[in-house]
Design an enzyme around this catalytic site. Structure first.
Site, PDB file in Angstrom:
ATOM      1  N   SER A   1       3.508  -1.956  10.419  1.00  0.00           N
ATOM      2  CA  SER A   1       4.965  -2.007  10.611  1.00  0.00           C
ATOM      3  C   SER A   1       5.580  -3.351  10.216  1.00  0.00           C
ATOM      4  O   SER A   1       6.460  -3.865  10.911  1.00  0.00           O
ATOM      5  CB  SER A   1       5.328  -1.638  12.053  1.00  0.00           C
ATOM      6  OG  SER A   1       4.929  -0.301  12.314  1.00  0.00           O
TER       7      SER A   1
ATOM      8  N   GLU B   1      -6.881   4.780   7.822  1.00  0.00           N
ATOM      9  CA  GLU B   1      -6.631   6.192   7.485  1.00  0.00           C
ATOM     10  C   GLU B   1      -7.856   6.816   6.817  1.00  0.00           C
ATOM     11  O   GLU B   1      -8.061   8.026   6.894  1.00  0.00           O
ATOM     12  CB  GLU B   1      -5.361   6.304   6.616  1.00  0.00           C
ATOM     13  CG  GLU B   1      -4.121   6.089   7.473  1.00  0.00           C
ATOM     14  CD  GLU B   1      -2.915   5.525   6.756  1.00  0.00           C
ATOM     15  OE1 GLU B   1      -2.891   5.515   5.515  1.00  0.00           O
ATOM     16  OE2 GLU B   1      -1.986   5.072   7.457  1.00  0.00           O
TER      17      GLU B   1
ATOM     18  N   ASN C   1       0.865  -1.177   0.000  1.00  0.00           N
ATOM     19  CA  ASN C   1       0.000   0.000   0.000  1.00  0.00           C
ATOM     20  C   ASN C   1       0.903   1.229   0.000  1.00  0.00           C
ATOM     21  O   ASN C   1       1.479   1.583   1.027  1.00  0.00           O
ATOM     22  CB  ASN C   1      -0.898  -0.022   1.251  1.00  0.00           C
ATOM     23  CG  ASN C   1      -1.779   1.209   1.334  1.00  0.00           C
ATOM     24  OD1 ASN C   1      -1.838   2.004   0.391  1.00  0.00           O
ATOM     25  ND2 ASN C   1      -2.472   1.372   2.447  1.00  0.00           N
ATOM     26  N   TRP C   2       1.011   1.853  -1.162  1.00  0.00           N
ATOM     27  CA  TRP C   2       1.917   3.011  -1.289  1.00  0.00           C
ATOM     28  C   TRP C   2       1.329   4.270  -0.661  1.00  0.00           C
ATOM     29  O   TRP C   2       2.016   5.282  -0.536  1.00  0.00           O
ATOM     30  CB  TRP C   2       2.230   3.277  -2.772  1.00  0.00           C
ATOM     31  CG  TRP C   2       3.288   2.377  -3.329  1.00  0.00           C
ATOM     32  CD1 TRP C   2       3.818   1.267  -2.736  1.00  0.00           C
ATOM     33  CD2 TRP C   2       3.947   2.513  -4.604  1.00  0.00           C
ATOM     34  NE1 TRP C   2       4.773   0.708  -3.558  1.00  0.00           N
ATOM     35  CE2 TRP C   2       4.868   1.441  -4.703  1.00  0.00           C
ATOM     36  CE3 TRP C   2       3.844   3.412  -5.658  1.00  0.00           C
ATOM     37  CZ2 TRP C   2       5.679   1.272  -5.824  1.00  0.00           C
ATOM     38  CZ3 TRP C   2       4.651   3.238  -6.763  1.00  0.00           C
ATOM     39  CH2 TRP C   2       5.566   2.179  -6.852  1.00  0.00           C
ATOM     40  N   LYS C   3       0.053   4.244  -0.340  1.00  0.00           N
ATOM     41  CA  LYS C   3      -0.612   5.431   0.230  1.00  0.00           C
ATOM     42  C   LYS C   3      -0.339   6.650  -0.672  1.00  0.00           C
ATOM     43  O   LYS C   3      -0.301   6.488  -1.888  1.00  0.00           O
ATOM     44  CB  LYS C   3      -0.158   5.643   1.678  1.00  0.00           C
ATOM     45  CG  LYS C   3      -0.318   4.355   2.515  1.00  0.00           C
ATOM     46  CD  LYS C   3      -0.097   4.562   3.977  1.00  0.00           C
ATOM     47  CE  LYS C   3      -0.269   3.226   4.713  1.00  0.00           C
ATOM     48  NZ  LYS C   3      -0.150   3.348   6.153  1.00  0.00           N
TER      49      LYS C   3
ATOM     50  N   HIS D   1      -9.583   1.231   4.957  1.00  0.00           N
ATOM     51  CA  HIS D   1      -8.296   1.433   5.648  1.00  0.00           C
ATOM     52  C   HIS D   1      -8.524   2.410   6.803  1.00  0.00           C
ATOM     53  O   HIS D   1      -9.303   3.356   6.684  1.00  0.00           O
ATOM     54  CB  HIS D   1      -7.256   1.978   4.669  1.00  0.00           C
ATOM     55  CG  HIS D   1      -5.872   1.926   5.246  1.00  0.00           C
ATOM     56  ND1 HIS D   1      -5.438   2.842   6.176  1.00  0.00           N
ATOM     57  CD2 HIS D   1      -4.850   1.056   5.059  1.00  0.00           C
ATOM     58  CE1 HIS D   1      -4.196   2.531   6.531  1.00  0.00           C
ATOM     59  NE2 HIS D   1      -3.813   1.451   5.863  1.00  0.00           N
TER      60      HIS D   1
ATOM     61  N   GLU E   1      -5.401  -4.765  10.710  1.00  0.00           N
ATOM     62  CA  GLU E   1      -4.376  -3.736  10.894  1.00  0.00           C
ATOM     63  C   GLU E   1      -4.635  -3.011  12.210  1.00  0.00           C
ATOM     64  O   GLU E   1      -5.446  -2.065  12.249  1.00  0.00           O
ATOM     65  CB  GLU E   1      -4.418  -2.717   9.747  1.00  0.00           C
ATOM     66  CG  GLU E   1      -4.033  -3.279   8.409  1.00  0.00           C
ATOM     67  CD  GLU E   1      -3.400  -2.207   7.508  1.00  0.00           C
ATOM     68  OE1 GLU E   1      -2.294  -2.433   7.043  1.00  0.00           O
ATOM     69  OE2 GLU E   1      -4.016  -1.150   7.308  1.00  0.00           O
TER      70      GLU E   1
ATOM     71  N   GLY F   1       2.960  -1.075   4.329  1.00  0.00           N
ATOM     72  CA  GLY F   1       2.979   0.351   4.010  1.00  0.00           C
ATOM     73  C   GLY F   1       4.404   0.813   3.735  1.00  0.00           C
ATOM     74  O   GLY F   1       4.957   0.592   2.656  1.00  0.00           O
ATOM     75  N   GLY F   2       5.040   1.448   4.730  1.00  0.00           N
ATOM     76  CA  GLY F   2       6.357   2.069   4.568  1.00  0.00           C
ATOM     77  C   GLY F   2       7.392   1.168   3.902  1.00  0.00           C
ATOM     78  O   GLY F   2       8.130   1.618   3.011  1.00  0.00           O
TER      79      GLY F   2
ATOM     80  N   GLY G   1       2.548   2.493  10.884  1.00  0.00           N
ATOM     81  CA  GLY G   1       3.509   3.585  10.709  1.00  0.00           C
ATOM     82  C   GLY G   1       4.210   3.989  12.000  1.00  0.00           C
ATOM     83  O   GLY G   1       4.855   5.022  12.054  1.00  0.00           O
TER      84      GLY G   1
HETATM   85  P1  13P Z   1       3.054   0.565   7.764  1.00  0.00           P
HETATM   86  O1  13P Z   1       3.571  -0.732   7.172  1.00  0.00           O
HETATM   87  O2  13P Z   1       3.793   1.772   7.269  1.00  0.00           O
HETATM   88  O3  13P Z   1       2.938   0.485   9.248  1.00  0.00           O
HETATM   89  O4  13P Z   1       1.560   0.752   7.205  1.00  0.00           O
HETATM   90  C1  13P Z   1       0.674  -0.286   7.337  1.00  0.00           C
HETATM   91  C2  13P Z   1      -0.518   0.020   6.535  1.00  0.00           C
HETATM   92  O5  13P Z   1      -1.283   0.901   6.870  1.00  0.00           O
HETATM   93  C3  13P Z   1      -0.736  -0.740   5.293  1.00  0.00           C
HETATM   94  O6  13P Z   1      -2.004  -0.521   4.783  1.00  0.00           O
END
Ligand code: 13P
Length: 254
Positions: free
Chosen positions: A213, A99, A9-11, A97, A168, A234-235, A174
């Protein structure tokens, strides 16, 4: 047997130049890889789907959206429909998600409708669920997750069998705090138990991914858990070496 799904997930990240470099590095790392036990799915900002599709050549990578409208078409400024994602090569889309739940006030009912529209558009929704730290600390975690899943079951009924869930925990996104492997497995087992209420087949078939994470050095331990069917990253998905190492994790057959 459920395949492992590894989802990037590149956000709100990536740009034309970054995408080119990333795809060429992924190409080198994934060249000639033939998988039967996993799928790699990239969810970039939708505006880059066409560019990334063009750069993909023969890479064993599928695409997904980061969100989808609950509407099929019409006067809904800023929205992207399932049909549009499909036309740009997506097989999956994230919905719900945290977010979006937090920043855009998306409630369980809307998330369920998005999942329904995604399915009707020929996409597989990856429905994100998870608790805040407060909810975990006050013992409400299972109730919160159960309610998130139940709304989807109420809306989709027997089609629930065709979705993917992603657990999640919001406190692990994050933050560098990963749920411990046994904490994650426990939550996944609980989710599978909720799905069992809808039938053994549902619990057997529906994949449940872990996100929060995820890094190269915890990916394999997470993937070895019996109820963890993949990872939502994510990251670490923005660093090619890290993401490649996650994709190439050795898997024991269950
Ligand atoms: P991180 O891997 O950066 O914690 O993000 C997780 C995430 O929200 C994937 O959708």
């Amino acid at each position: 047997m459920r395949k492992k799904l590894i989802v990037a997930n590149w956000k709100l990240n990536g740009n034309w130049a970054f995408n080119e470099v990333m795809m060429s590095e992924l190409s080198l790392g994934l060249k000639e890889v033939q998988w039967h036990d996993r799928e790699i799915i990239l969810c970039p900002p939708a505006i880059y789907l066409q560019q990334l599709n063009g750069l993909m050549s023969d890479l064993p990578i599928l695409f997904g959206g980061q969100d989808v409208s609950e509407q099929f078409f019409g006067a809904y400024t800023g929205e992207i429909s399932g049909q549009m994602l499909k036309e740009f090569g997506c097989r999956y889309t994230l919905v719900g998600h945290s977010e979006r739940r937090v920043r855009h006030q998306e409630k369980n009912e809307l998330v369920a409708l998005k999942a329904k529209t995604a399915l009707a558009s020929g996409l597989i929704p990856i429905i994100c669920v998870g608790e805040t730290l407060d909810e975990r600390d006050s013992g409400k975690m299972n109730a919160v997750i159960q309610q998130q899943i139940q709304s989807v079951i109420d809306c989709l009924k027997s089609d629930i069998i065709d979705v993917v869930f992603a657990y999640e925990p919001i406190w692990a996104i994050g933050t560098g705090l990963t749920a411990k492997v046994d904490q994650a497995q426990e939550a996944h087992e609980f989710i599978r138990g909720v799905l069992k209420n809808y039938g053994e087949l549902c619990a057997e078939k529906v994949s449940i991914l872990y996100g929060g994470s995820v890094k190269a050095d915890n990916a394999q331990d997470l993937l070895e858990m019996p109820d963890i069917d993949g990872l939502l990253v994510g990251g670490s998905s923005l660093i090619s070496a890290e993401f490649l190492a996650i994709c190439l994790s050795r898997l024991n057959s269950k």
